[in-house]
Design a protein around this motif. Structure first.
Motif, PDB file in Angstrom:
ATOM      1  N   ASP A 284      37.305  39.559  45.507  1.00 41.93           N
ATOM      2  CA  ASP A 284      37.376  40.999  45.620  1.00 41.93           C
ATOM      3  C   ASP A 284      38.034  41.567  44.357  1.00 41.93           C
ATOM      4  O   ASP A 284      39.038  41.030  43.902  1.00 41.93           O
TER       5      ASP A 284
ATOM      6  N   ARG B 173      41.768  42.403  44.651  1.00 36.79           N
ATOM      7  CA  ARG B 173      42.609  41.210  44.699  1.00 36.79           C
ATOM      8  C   ARG B 173      42.631  40.548  43.320  1.00 36.79           C
ATOM      9  O   ARG B 173      43.672  40.103  42.846  1.00 36.79           O
ATOM     10  N   ALA B 174      41.476  40.526  42.671  1.00 33.62           N
ATOM     11  CA  ALA B 174      41.404  39.924  41.341  1.00 33.62           C
ATOM     12  C   ALA B 174      42.302  40.683  40.370  1.00 33.62           C
ATOM     13  O   ALA B 174      42.948  40.100  39.510  1.00 33.62           O
ATOM     14  N   ALA B 175      42.350  41.999  40.524  1.00 33.48           N
ATOM     15  CA  ALA B 175      43.133  42.813  39.599  1.00 33.48           C
ATOM     16  C   ALA B 175      44.619  42.665  39.872  1.00 33.48           C
ATOM     17  O   ALA B 175      45.414  42.513  38.962  1.00 33.48           O
ATOM     18  N   LEU B 176      44.991  42.696  41.137  1.00 36.06           N
ATOM     19  CA  LEU B 176      46.415  42.735  41.462  1.00 36.06           C
ATOM     20  C   LEU B 176      47.026  41.343  41.587  1.00 36.06           C
ATOM     21  O   LEU B 176      48.232  41.194  41.553  1.00 36.06           O
ATOM     22  N   GLY B 177      46.183  40.326  41.747  1.00 38.12           N
ATOM     23  CA  GLY B 177      46.705  38.959  41.823  1.00 38.12           C
ATOM     24  C   GLY B 177      47.237  38.620  43.200  1.00 38.12           C
ATOM     25  O   GLY B 177      47.143  39.403  44.141  1.00 38.12           O
ATOM     26  N   THR B 178      47.825  37.429  43.303  1.00 39.18           N
ATOM     27  CA  THR B 178      48.249  36.936  44.607  1.00 39.18           C
ATOM     28  C   THR B 178      49.543  37.605  45.079  1.00 39.18           C
ATOM     29  O   THR B 178      49.915  37.481  46.233  1.00 39.18           O
ATOM     30  N   ARG B 179      50.221  38.301  44.178  1.00 34.42           N
ATOM     31  CA  ARG B 179      51.537  38.862  44.499  1.00 34.42           C
ATOM     32  C   ARG B 179      51.478  40.207  45.207  1.00 34.42           C
ATOM     33  O   ARG B 179      52.477  40.665  45.743  1.00 34.42           O
ATOM     34  N   ALA B 180      50.315  40.878  45.135  1.00 36.35           N
ATOM     35  CA  ALA B 180      50.248  42.261  45.598  1.00 36.35           C
ATOM     36  C   ALA B 180      50.352  42.356  47.119  1.00 36.35           C
ATOM     37  O   ALA B 180      49.955  41.443  47.839  1.00 36.35           O
ATOM     38  N   THR B 181      50.862  43.478  47.576  1.00 34.80           N
ATOM     39  CA  THR B 181      50.979  43.706  49.014  1.00 34.80           C
ATOM     40  C   THR B 181      49.613  44.120  49.568  1.00 34.80           C
ATOM     41  O   THR B 181      48.829  44.751  48.857  1.00 34.80           O
TER      42      THR B 181
ATOM     43  N   ALA C 142      48.739  47.715  48.970  1.00 39.72           N
ATOM     44  CA  ALA C 142      48.331  48.062  47.604  1.00 39.72           C
ATOM     45  C   ALA C 142      46.874  47.699  47.383  1.00 39.72           C
ATOM     46  O   ALA C 142      46.133  48.428  46.717  1.00 39.72           O
ATOM     47  N   ILE C 143      46.447  46.573  47.976  1.00 36.41           N
ATOM     48  CA  ILE C 143      45.053  46.143  47.798  1.00 36.41           C
ATOM     49  C   ILE C 143      44.107  47.105  48.495  1.00 36.41           C
ATOM     50  O   ILE C 143      43.107  47.545  47.916  1.00 36.41           O
TER      51      ILE C 143
ATOM     52  N   ILE D 297      49.161  44.264  35.577  1.00 34.65           N
ATOM     53  CA  ILE D 297      48.323  43.393  36.373  1.00 34.65           C
ATOM     54  C   ILE D 297      48.423  41.967  35.884  1.00 34.65           C
ATOM     55  O   ILE D 297      48.663  41.039  36.635  1.00 34.65           O
TER      56      ILE D 297
ATOM     57  N   PRO E 282      52.569  48.355  43.019  1.00 36.41           N
ATOM     58  CA  PRO E 282      51.743  47.509  43.882  1.00 36.41           C
ATOM     59  C   PRO E 282      52.365  46.166  44.279  1.00 36.41           C
ATOM     60  O   PRO E 282      51.907  45.544  45.220  1.00 36.41           O
ATOM     61  N   TYR E 283      53.396  45.705  43.578  1.00 32.97           N
ATOM     62  CA  TYR E 283      53.919  44.368  43.868  1.00 32.97           C
ATOM     63  C   TYR E 283      55.251  44.351  44.598  1.00 32.97           C
ATOM     64  O   TYR E 283      55.562  43.425  45.300  1.00 32.97           O
TER      65      TYR E 283
ATOM     66  N   ALA F  99      39.475  34.634  40.806  1.00 35.27           N
ATOM     67  CA  ALA F  99      39.213  35.694  41.780  1.00 35.27           C
ATOM     68  C   ALA F  99      38.621  35.117  43.055  1.00 35.27           C
ATOM     69  O   ALA F  99      39.007  35.494  44.164  1.00 35.27           O
TER      70      ALA F  99
ATOM     71  N   SER G 145      40.655  34.894  46.781  1.00 35.58           N
ATOM     72  CA  SER G 145      40.087  35.562  47.957  1.00 35.58           C
ATOM     73  C   SER G 145      39.892  34.575  49.094  1.00 35.58           C
ATOM     74  O   SER G 145      40.086  34.914  50.255  1.00 35.58           O
TER      75      SER G 145
ATOM     76  N   PHE H  33      57.060  35.828  48.165  1.00 32.47           N
ATOM     77  CA  PHE H  33      55.676  35.576  47.752  1.00 32.47           C
ATOM     78  C   PHE H  33      55.105  34.371  48.521  1.00 32.47           C
ATOM     79  O   PHE H  33      53.999  34.422  49.054  1.00 32.47           O
TER      80      PHE H  33
ATOM     81  N   PHE I 179      51.972  34.905  51.053  1.00 28.77           N
ATOM     82  CA  PHE I 179      50.653  34.448  50.610  1.00 28.77           C
ATOM     83  C   PHE I 179      50.321  33.048  51.123  1.00 28.77           C
ATOM     84  O   PHE I 179      49.425  32.878  51.939  1.00 28.77           O
TER      85      PHE I 179
END
Lengths: 313, 521
Positions: free
Chosen positions: A35, A38-46, A49-50, B67, B140-141, B405, B409, B436, B440
Motif C-alpha cells: 500500500d 504504508r510504503a511511504a510512512l514505513g513500519t513505524r507509522a500509526t 496516520a496511514i 518518511i 505520523p509516527y 512495500a 504490507s 514499535f 508492529f
C-alpha cells in the motif's frame, strides 16, 4: 500529402495504444501487494496516520473511480501529483527525461558507428575469416548481460583506470558525452549484434540484385557501388529494426541507469514502483509509451523515405 | 509496414509487466546505515566541498513529515534538536541548556540557549520551540511516543514548559530524535508544503538549492551560534540507488561519503587506499519472525524447534563478514537497558528434529515459507542458511524475496508464515523500540502482547532508573521466552568515507552532523 495522411493515421492509431498501456500499468501496479501509504510512512507509522494518508491520496476510492479520475485529469494535461514528492508527476519525469533521451540517442549513435562497419566487413566476403570473426563477436555481445558488462566497465575503466566517470550525468555537452559513454556503450553492445546480423543479410541480398550487377557492368567504382547502391538499399529494413529496438532500449536503460546511478526516467520509474507511487508510475510509463510510439512512427517514415518501394500507407 | 495495434500493445504490456515483476521480486538496493565515531587523526582544515552519496532522495525536508531514514543525513545539518544523543546514549544539551522536572514528574521546564538565530536571521524563541514540539507530537509516527504530552507552551522567550499526563522519564532522550528539529513558529509564515522544499533552521548549514532527482546543496549558515563552524564551504548530496554504484563513485574519487555500504565491503576496498570504512557498534537487529496465527507455529514445540535448528554463528560468518554480534534480546546493545546476558540457545539440530517429530505426529504440517526483504544482502545469505538447517531438522522450507512495500504490507495483514528481516532503533531509550515492536511485530504475529504491553506501560512511566531497568529486563525475557521473534544477530552500520575526511560523529541511530567535519590539510 501522402506522408501527412500517413502521419495523421498513425497518430490516431497511437491513441488506443497509449491508453491501453496506461490501463494495463494501472491495473498491474494496483495488483501488486503493498500500500502506498504504508510504503511511504514505513513500519513505524500509526494506523491512524496511514488511514489519513490513504484518504488524502484518494486510495480509499474504488479502482474504477481512481482510473476515471486519472483519465479526467489526463484530458486536461495533468498527470497527477507524485504521492511521495508532492510535486506534479509529469514535471518530475520531464525534469529527468533529458538523461534518458541522451542515453538512448548516444546508444543509437554508438550502435550505428559499431554495427555499420562490422556489417560491411562481414558482408564484404561472406564465409571468410573476417565474417566468422564478426559473427563470434556478435554472439558474445548478445550473450553478455548488460548489468554485468556495466559493472565490469565501472570496475576496470572507471575505478581502476580512472579513464571515465563511474556514474552521473556530467555537466554540459562535453560532460554528458564523457559521463554517458560507458552506459551507452553497455546498451550498444547488446543491440549491435542484432543490427549487424540484419544489415549483413540485407547487404548480401542487395549485392546479388540485378541493379548492382548493372552498376558494376557500367564500370562504377566498387566504393561508389557499396555506399550509394548497396548500403542505402540495405539500410531501410535496419532502420525499422532500430526503431523497433527502442522499446528494448528503454528496458535496457532501466537497468543501466541503475548500475551507473544516472537518475533518468528508468530510475524514477523503478523508485516509483518500490514506493508504490502510483501517479508517478503512470506518468513515467505514459511518457515512455509516447516516446516509443513516436520513434516507431519516425522509423516507418524514415524507411519510406529511404526506400520509395515501401509505401507510406 | 504498419504493425497492428494489438502487437504493439502486447509488446508494451509484456515490457511493463516485466519491469514491475522484476522490481517487486527484488533487484532492489536500498538499506539503512550510519556509522561510528569519525577518526580524527589529521586535523581538518577549513574549506572544501563534501560530496555525500545517498541511496535515495529525501521526499521532504520538513522534519515532522520525514518518511525515509536517508533524510537523517540532511536534516541535522539544517535543523537542530533541543537535546542530542551522545556516544554513551545519554541526552546532551544542545538548543536547550537545562531541563528540570516538577516533583510529580508531570511538568518539565526547558531553558533555551540564548543568542541562537535561524539562517534567515530571526532569533530562536520559546514560541518557535513550542510550535515545533506540537508539530512533532501530532506527526505520523510519534503520536504514541508523545501521547502523554498534554501541552507545550512558551513561559517566557527563553523558557518552554511541557505538561504531561504521566511521568515521561525518557522525554529528553526522545527529544534527541533527529526529526525533533526546531523550526520557526508557524513555519515562518509559509505553508507546510513550501517549508518542506525550502526549510529554515538553526543548523550549521542552510539549504542553497534542491534540484529534484539530481542534488541537494547546502552552504554554511552565517548565523550559526557555534563560533568557527562549519568548516566546509559546501555539502552536495547526490542520489544513487545501487550500493555498488555508490561504492564505485567513492573509489573513483567522485564522492567522499558513501551511505549504506554492504557489510562485506572490506574485500572490495582492499585495493582502495584513499577510502576508509567506519563501523558502528551493533545497531541493526536481524530477526526471524514466526507467525503464531499459522497452525504450525501456534505449537510452541515447533517454534522451539526452529530456534534450536538455525545456525546463527554461520549467518554471522557468511552474512556479516564476522561483524555481527550474537544476542537474543529484541533490544540491540546500543539501546539503554538492553540485556546482553540474554543469549540464544546453541544450535541443536537433533533436539529440533525430536521436537518437530512429536509435533508432526500430532498433525502439524512442517512446511512453510520464509519471506525476506530483497534489498538486504544479509537476508539473502541468512535465509539460505536457515533453509538448509531447517530442512535438516525435518522442515520443508521455501524462500521468497519481496520488496519493502510488499513485505511490510504482508506482515501487517498477517499474510506470512515466517519473515526474516531487520529493524533499527531510533533513539537510545527503550521506550521507542518497545512501542514499535509491540504495535508492529507483536500484534501482527499473534504474540501475546497484552501482558507485554502492560509491562511496557509500567516501565515507560517508572521514574526510578533501577526499577525501570528491572522492568525492561523482565520484558526482554518475556519476548524471548515466547520464541515468536527469534533474534539472529545485531549488525553494525558500515559507512565508507574518503580518508581525507574527519571531524564528524556518526550517531549510533543512523544520523550524522557535519558541523565540525573537514578535509585533512
Amino acid at each position: 500529402m501522402v506522408y501527412a495522411r500517413f502521419l495523421a493515421r498513425r497518430l490516431l492509431q497511437a491513441i488506443p495504444v497509449v491508453l491501453g498501456i496506461t490501463l494495463v500499468v494501472f491495473l498491474l501496479i494496483h495488483l501488486v501487494p503493498g500500500d502506498p501509504a504504508r510504503a511511504a510512512l514505513g513500519t513505524r507509522a500509526t494506523p491512524g496516520a496511514i488511514a489519513q494518508l490513504q484518504h488524502e491520496w484518494g486510495l480509499d476510492q474504488s479502482l474504477f473511480s481512481q482510473y476515471g479520475l486519472f483519465l479526467e485529469r489526463l484530458l486536461s494535461g495533468d498527470l497527477g501529483t507524485s504521492l511521495r514528492y508532492g510535486q506534479p508527476a509529469g514535471e518530475v519525469v520531464l525534469e529527468v527525461l533529458p538523461v534518458t533521451l541522451w542515453l538512448i540517442g548516444y546508444s543509437m549513435v554508438l550502435t550505428c558507428l559499431l554495427a555499420v562497419p562490422l556489417a560491411l566487413l562481414a558482408a564484404s566476403r561472406p564465409g571468410a575469416i573476417r565474417d566468422r570473426a564478426v559473427s563470434i563477436v556478435s554472439v558474445a555481445g548478445l550473450s553478455i548481460p548488460n548489468f554485468w558488462l556495466g559493472l565490469i566497465l565501472v570496475e576496470y575503466v572507471a575505478v581502476e583506470a580512472q579513464l571515465l566517470p563511474a556514474s552521473g550525468f556530467g555537466e554540459g555537452i562535453g560532460g554528458h558525452l564523457e559521463s554517458l559513454f560507458l552506459p551507452s556503450l553497455t546498451i550498444a553492445v547488446g543491440i549491435v549484434p542484432l543490427l549487424v546480423r540484419s544489415l549483413r543479410a540485407e547487404l548480401l541480398k542487395v549485392e546479388g540484385s540485378e541493379y548492382v550487377v548493372t552498376a558494376r557492368a557500367k564500370g562504377l567504382t566498387e566504393r561508389r557501388i557499396r555506399l550509394r547502391h548497396v548500403l542505402r538499399n540495405a539500410l531501410a529494413p535496419s532502420v525499422a529494426l532500430l526503431a523497433l529496438m527502442t522499446s528494448f532500449l528503454l528496458g535496457g536503460t532501466v537497468v543501466v541507469e541503475h548500475v551507473f546511478g544516472l537518475g533518468g526516467v528508468g530510475e524514477v520509474l523503478l523508485k516509483a514502483i518500490y514506493n508504490r507511487d502510483f501517479p508517478m508510475v503512470q506518468a513515467a510509463t505514459l511518457i515512455l509509451a509516447l516516446f516509443v510510439v513516436a520513434v516507431n512512427i519516425l522509423g516507418d517514415l524514415a524507411q519510406a523515405l529511404l526506400d520509395p518501394r515501401v509505401e507510406a500507407r | 509496414m504498419n504493425r497492428p495495434v494489438g502487437v504493439q500493445l502486447r509488446r508494451a504490456i509484456v515490457a511493463a509487466a516485466l519491469v514491475i515483476a522484476l522490481a517487486v521480486a527484488g533487484c532492489g538496493g536500498n538499506g539503512g546505515s550510519g556509522g561510528s565515531e569519525g577518526a580524527t587523526e589529521a586535523p581538518a582544515k577549513a574549506g572544501g566541498t563534501l560530496r555525500v552519496a545517498l541511496e535515495s532522495e529525501p521526499s521532504t525536508l520538513n522534519p515532522f513529515q520525514v518518511i525515509e531514514q536517508v533524510t537523517a543525513y540532511v536534516i541535522p545539518q539544517v535543523m537542530e534538536t533541543l537535546y542530542t544523543i551522545g556516544p554513551d546514549g545519554k541526552p546532551q544539551p544542545n538548543l536547550a541548556t537545562k531541563a528540570t522536572t516538577s516533583k510529580d514528574g508531570l511538568t518539565w521546564t526547558l531553558q533555551l540557549r540564548e543568542g541562537v538565530k535561524f539562517s534567515d536571521g530571526s532569533p530562536m524563541t520559546a514560541a518557535d520551540v513550542a510550535f515545533s514540539l506540537n508539530e512533532l507530537r501530532t506527526g505520523p509516527y510519534f503520536a504514541g511516543l508523545f501521547e502523554p504530552i498534554e501541552k507545550v507552551s512558551a513561559a517566557s522567550p527563553t523558557t518552554v514548559t511541557i505538561k504531561t499526563s504521566k511521568p515521561m522519564p525518557a522525554l529528553l532522550g526522545d527529544l534527541g530524535l533527529f526529526v525533533a528539529g526546531v523550526v520557526p513558529d508557524n513555519y515562518g509564515g509559509v505553508s507546510e508544503k513550501e517549508f518542506a522544499q525550502e526549510p529554515v533552521g538553526t543548523g550549521a548549514f542552510a539549504l542553497s538549492s534542491w534540484k529534484h532527482g539530481q542534488a541537494i546543496t547546502l552552504v554554511p549558515n552565517k548565523q550559526y551560534w557555534r563560533k568557527g563552524q562549519p568548516l566546509l564551504d559546501q555539502i552536495v548530496y547526490t542520489f544513487t540507488t545501487d550500493e555498488n554504484a555508490r561504492l564505485a563513485q567513492l573509489r573513483g574519487g567522485e564522492t567522499d561519503f558513501s551511505r549504506a555500504t554492504p557489510l562485506t565491503v572490506k574485500s572490495g576496498l582492499s585495493n582502495a587506499p584513499d577510502v576508509r570504512v567506519e563501523e558502528n557498534p551493533s545497531v541493526f537487529v536481524d530477526y526471524l519472525l514466526l507467525n503464531q496465527n499459522d497452525p504450525a507455529f501456534k505449537d510452541p514445540r515447533v517454534r522451539e524447534a526452529v530456534n534450536l535448528a538455525i545456525d546463527r554463528e554461520g549467518m554471522i560468518t557468511a552474512g556479516t563478514d564476522g561483524k555481527g554480534t550474537l544476542g537474543a534480546s529484541f533490544l540491540p546493545p546500543s539501546v539503554t537497558y538492553a540485556d546482553d546476558s540474554l543469549q540464544p540457545p546453541a544450535q541443536d539440530v537433533a533436539g529440533a528434529k525430536k521436537l518437530l517429530g512429536e509435533a508432526v505426529k500430532d498433525g502439524v504440517d512442517p512446511s512453510f515459507t520464509i519471506k525476506f526483504y530483497s534489498f538486504d544482502s544479509f537476508s539473502k545469505i541468512a535465509t539460505q542458511i536457515a533453509q538448509q538447517d531447517l530442512e535438516e531438522a525435518g522442515f520443508d522450507v521455501k524462500l521468497q524475496a519481496l520488496d519493502e512495500a510488499a513485505l511490510n504490507s504482508q506482515i501487517e495483514a498477517g499474510e506470512y508464515e515466517a519473515v526474516l528481516g531487520l529493524y533499527l532503533p531510533w533513539i537510545a531509550d527503550p521506550s521507542e523500540l518497545t512501542s514499535f515492536y509491540l504495535a508492529f511485530y507483536g500484534t501482527n504475529s499473534g504474540a501475546d502482547v497484552e501482558a507485554q504491553t502492560a509491562l511496557a506501560a509500567k516501565a515507560n512511566t517508572e521514574l526510578d532508573p533501577a526499577k525501570r531497568e528491572q522492568l525492561f529486563i523482565q520484558l526482554q525475557q518475556m519476548v524471548a521466552d515466547e520464541e515468536s521473534m527469534l533474534i539472529l544477530n545485531y549488525q553494525p552500520i558500515v559507512t565508507a568515507v574518503s580518508d581525507e575526511l574527519s571531524g564528524f560523529y556518526l550517531n549510533p541511530f543512523g544520523f550524522v552532523a557535519f558541523n565540525e567535519a573537514g578535509f585533512a590539510g
